[in-house]
Motif scaffolding. Structure first.
Motif, PDB file in Angstrom:
ATOM      1  N   THR A   1       4.026   5.539 -10.673  1.00 43.44           N
ATOM      2  CA  THR A   1       3.935   4.127 -10.325  1.00 43.44           C
ATOM      3  C   THR A   1       4.857   3.820  -9.164  1.00 43.44           C
ATOM      4  O   THR A   1       5.788   4.580  -8.879  1.00 43.44           O
ATOM      5  CB  THR A   1       4.339   3.260 -11.523  1.00 43.44           C
ATOM      6  N   PRO A   2       4.632   2.709  -8.476  1.00 39.76           N
ATOM      7  CA  PRO A   2       5.495   2.368  -7.349  1.00 39.76           C
ATOM      8  C   PRO A   2       6.957   2.263  -7.728  1.00 39.76           C
ATOM      9  O   PRO A   2       7.835   2.674  -6.991  1.00 39.76           O
ATOM     10  CB  PRO A   2       4.929   1.014  -6.879  1.00 39.76           C
TER      11      PRO A   2
ATOM     12  N   ASP B   1       3.210  -2.826  -9.438  1.00 38.55           N
ATOM     13  CA  ASP B   1       2.234  -3.051  -8.378  1.00 38.55           C
ATOM     14  C   ASP B   1       1.081  -3.915  -8.906  1.00 38.55           C
ATOM     15  O   ASP B   1       1.218  -4.636  -9.875  1.00 38.55           O
ATOM     16  CB  ASP B   1       1.737  -1.725  -7.812  1.00 38.55           C
TER      17      ASP B   1
ATOM     18  N   ASP C   1       0.828  -1.214   0.000  1.00 36.18           N
ATOM     19  CA  ASP C   1       0.000   0.000   0.000  1.00 36.18           C
ATOM     20  C   ASP C   1       0.861   1.263   0.000  1.00 36.18           C
ATOM     21  O   ASP C   1       0.634   2.215   0.754  1.00 36.18           O
ATOM     22  CB  ASP C   1      -0.946   0.014   1.208  1.00 36.18           C
ATOM     23  N   LYS C   2       1.832   1.268  -0.881  1.00 35.97           N
ATOM     24  CA  LYS C   2       2.787   2.380  -0.933  1.00 35.97           C
ATOM     25  C   LYS C   2       2.145   3.689  -1.379  1.00 35.97           C
ATOM     26  O   LYS C   2       2.650   4.777  -1.075  1.00 35.97           O
ATOM     27  CB  LYS C   2       3.927   1.987  -1.877  1.00 35.97           C
ATOM     28  N   HIS C   3       1.016   3.583  -2.077  1.00 39.38           N
ATOM     29  CA  HIS C   3       0.360   4.777  -2.582  1.00 39.38           C
ATOM     30  C   HIS C   3      -0.106   5.711  -1.472  1.00 39.38           C
ATOM     31  O   HIS C   3      -0.370   6.897  -1.712  1.00 39.38           O
ATOM     32  CB  HIS C   3      -0.849   4.373  -3.438  1.00 39.38           C
TER      33      HIS C   3
ATOM     34  N   ALA D   1       2.002   8.943  -1.242  1.00 36.34           N
ATOM     35  CA  ALA D   1       2.214   9.796  -2.405  1.00 36.34           C
ATOM     36  C   ALA D   1       1.982  11.261  -2.056  1.00 36.34           C
ATOM     37  O   ALA D   1       1.133  11.606  -1.228  1.00 36.34           O
ATOM     38  CB  ALA D   1       1.280   9.375  -3.537  1.00 36.34           C
TER      39      ALA D   1
ATOM     40  N   THR E   1       1.455  12.162  -7.358  1.00 38.58           N
ATOM     41  CA  THR E   1       0.199  11.695  -6.784  1.00 38.58           C
ATOM     42  C   THR E   1       0.052  10.211  -7.032  1.00 38.58           C
ATOM     43  O   THR E   1       0.745   9.621  -7.854  1.00 38.58           O
ATOM     44  CB  THR E   1      -0.989  12.435  -7.419  1.00 38.58           C
ATOM     45  N   ALA E   2      -0.883   9.599  -6.344  1.00 39.29           N
ATOM     46  CA  ALA E   2      -1.049   8.152  -6.434  1.00 39.29           C
ATOM     47  C   ALA E   2      -1.371   7.710  -7.843  1.00 39.29           C
ATOM     48  O   ALA E   2      -1.020   6.613  -8.251  1.00 39.29           O
ATOM     49  CB  ALA E   2      -2.159   7.699  -5.478  1.00 39.29           C
ATOM     50  N   SER E   3      -2.042   8.542  -8.649  1.00 39.41           N
ATOM     51  CA  SER E   3      -2.404   8.143 -10.003  1.00 39.41           C
ATOM     52  C   SER E   3      -1.373   8.567 -11.037  1.00 39.41           C
ATOM     53  O   SER E   3      -1.408   8.116 -12.168  1.00 39.41           O
ATOM     54  CB  SER E   3      -3.761   8.762 -10.384  1.00 39.41           C
TER      55      SER E   3
END
Length: 590
Positions: free
Chosen positions: A199-200, A295, A154-156, A159, A194-196
């Motif tokens: 990428t990880p 991910d 759950d690295k996002h 962000a 940002t999360a979107s």
């Protein structure tokens, strides 16, 4: 320290102990303990040590409870103005085994944070499970430290914040530098995407990390998920052969014919179950290589590509290629600007659909056949190894297994061996390679255990204690049991280990020992082809390494000056030692 009957408590105890070992107050008190009861009381927390690097000498909070207490402390000041509160950091630590380094890194960061006047809350993603940080704590944080050798779950969540992303050992060895680095990033206004938008993998690794390092991480992510399938499937198949005989592979399906009182039926059941487990090897390898790159969106095309690799007989090499292609395709798709109305269906419809179609086209039409030919060529080469060539390969694999004792070179040799048996019907040469690799990996810890037994005076007290544990670790094929000895004296222990490993690997190949299981050590010897000669090969390598270590350490002792009188940091001279034989035993890190 484990309570009676709590057989599942060892991971929790190890993680708690690993954290406390980072406190000098605790380690000093443990060294000063005069009996077992006092030491056990310290470990259980019934006695509180004074001094050290903890919070004014008090034992630091441990495990999930410590994380929760830190979270409450951080959340309590969330509403304060930035000028009225200290800098806040949230961190995640995780190592491949999820036991020692995960918790040592957490404790090290917490200690450094206290010294720097920084509020730091750590989420330890270990083998005993983990408690996620409170979203409010993450939102209130001024910076993030990710210290990990496996993908952060759950690295996002992190962000958009100043982030330092590094290996877990960096948090153990230089936590203050990591804290200073994240504060500098915050001061400069550097944040992750940002999360979107990112990428990880694009957020993984330290600044300037090369693609070679990232490639190794991706591949090891896939291999780490694949190995349990190899272990389970290989052992089941080996047991099937042991119970039902070597013609068990020709038995009919147990769905059609199963007699409860016949050993052959049980052997067929084990063999066929193991075969099913082996069917997952290549898809799991490809799927989790793609997962390491992109991910969760990488899982679907990765598994599809791995399954196609089996269909076209591209095998292990095809799985590697499919995983990398799947991850790359997903990364490329995620860089495309998507209208806001479509973003909700991207991870569940668009990305799986497009990436699977692209991977399928490339594997079936473009690169599948060349990879299948390469896989066949490698299989034929292994099958043709005989005589001197086989012995030389065994020696080389033995050298690699003992070079870094669980490190990258060791893992390359082990992965090469497991790849050979990761098929439903491996060749005889592939099983010989697996046997040679496991035998060589058992040599270093067994040799260190034997050396501390026959010439204990050449080792300090901590090493002699480690030697007792090394018997079990070596017998279980855990090469890391020799790491404490190699770390203390690498120039003598590592060359001696490599020499013994090369002897064992060469003899195992020369004796024609075979192994279908990728792990198990001495406990799967009954399932090994030519088991007595296999044990002879291990004994020969252990003897060579033991002799070399004793000789090299003995030469060191004869050339060193007489040790000075013990001071406050050294143990007393052993009773009965005189003249040049006199030695002092320095206090060793726990």
């Amino acid at each position: 320290a484990a309570p009676a009957g709590a057989d599942d408590a060892h991971l929790t105890l190890l993680s708690a102990l690993a954290r406390r070992l980072m406190s000098t107050g605790f380690t000093d008190a443990l060294r000063a303990a005069t009996d077992a009861e006092a030491a056990a009381a310290l470990i259980r927390g019934e006695e509180t040590p004074t001094g050290g690097t903890g919070a004014e000498g008090e034992a630091a909070p441990e495990g999930a409870q410590g994380a929760a207490e830190g979270a409450e402390a951080a959340a309590g000041g969330a509403g304060a103005a930035s000028g009225d509160r200290p800098f806040r950091i949230v961190a995640v630590t995780s190592c491949p085994t999820g036991i020692a380094h995960t918790y040592m890194a957490a404790e090290s960061l917490e200690n450094a944070g206290r010294e720097a006047g920084v509020e730091i809350v750590v989420e330890t993603q270990g083998s005993a499970g983990f408690t996620r940080l409170d979203p409010a704590v993450i939102a209130a944080a001024d910076g993030v430290i990710l210290a990990h050798d496996v993908p952060v779950r759950d690295k996002h969540r992190f962000a958009g914040k100043p982030t330092v992303d590094t290996g877990v050992k960096a948090a153990v060895s230089r936590p203050a530098a990591l804290i200073a680095e994240v504060r500098d990033k915050a001061a400069r206004g550097e944040t992750t995407g940002t999360a979107s938008a990112a990428t990880p993998v694009e957020r993984a690794g330290t600044d300037g990390e090369g693609y070679g390092t990232r490639l190794r991480r991706w591949l090891m992510s896939g291999v780490s998920y694949m190995v349990p399938f190899v272990a389970a499937g290989g052992l089941l198949i080996a047991l099937g052969f042991a119970i039902g005989g070597y013609e068990i592979n020709e038995a009919p399906s147990v769905m059609d014919h199963f007699v409860w009182t016949q050993a052959g039926s049980w052997g067929a059941l084990l063999f066929q179950t193991g075969g099913v487990a082996f069917g997952f090897l290549v898809p799991v390898l490809a799927g989790y290589i793609a997962y390491g790159m992109a991910d969760r969106p990488g899982l679907v095309p990765g598994f599809v590509g791995g399954a196609i690799s089996l269909t076209i007989n591209a095998g292990f090499l095809g799985g590697l290629a499919a995983g990398l292609i799947a991850g790359g395709v997903v990364l490329a798709i995620q860089k495309v600007n998507i209208p806001a109305a479509l973003r909700g269906i991207m991870p569940v419809v668009v990305i799986p659909l497009i990436s699977s179609a692209v991977v399928g086209f490339l594997m079936f039409v473009v690169i599948g056949k060349p990879i299948a030919e390469a896989q066949k060529g490698m299989t034929d080469w292994l099958g043709g190894l005989t005589g001197t060539n086989a012995v030389l390969l065994g020696a080389l694999l033995g050298l690699m297994m003992c070079f870094d004792l669980g490190g990258p070179v060791n893992k390359v040799a082990y992965t090469f061996a497991t790849a050979g048996i990761a098929v439903a019907d491996p060749g005889d040469s592939a099983m010989k390679i697996m046997a040679a690799v496991m035998a060589a990996g058992m040599v270093p810890p067994l040799a260190m255990a034997l050396a501390t037994t026959v010439r204990g005076r050449l080792f300090n007290r901590a090493e002699r204690e480690n030697g007792k544990a090394a018997w079990v670790l070596g017998a279980s094929f855990i090469s890391e049991g020799a790491i404490p000895f190699a770390a203390a004296d690498p120039l003598r222990v590592i060359p001696a280990s490599m020499a013994g490993g090369a002897v064992t690997g060469a003899l195992s190949m020369a004796f024609g020992a075979t192994l279908r299981a990728p792990h198990g050590g001495i406990f799967v010897v009954p399932l090994i082809g030519n088991p007595l000669l296999y044990l002879v090969a291990i004994a020969a390598g252990v003897g060579v390494t033991t002799a070399l270590v004793i000789v090299l350490k003995g030469l060191r002792r004869t050339t060193e000056p007489i040790a000075p009188a013990p001071d406050a940091h050294t143990a007393p001279t052993p009773a009965g030692s005189t003249g040049a034989g006199k030695e002092t035993v320095a206090a060793q890190p726990l």
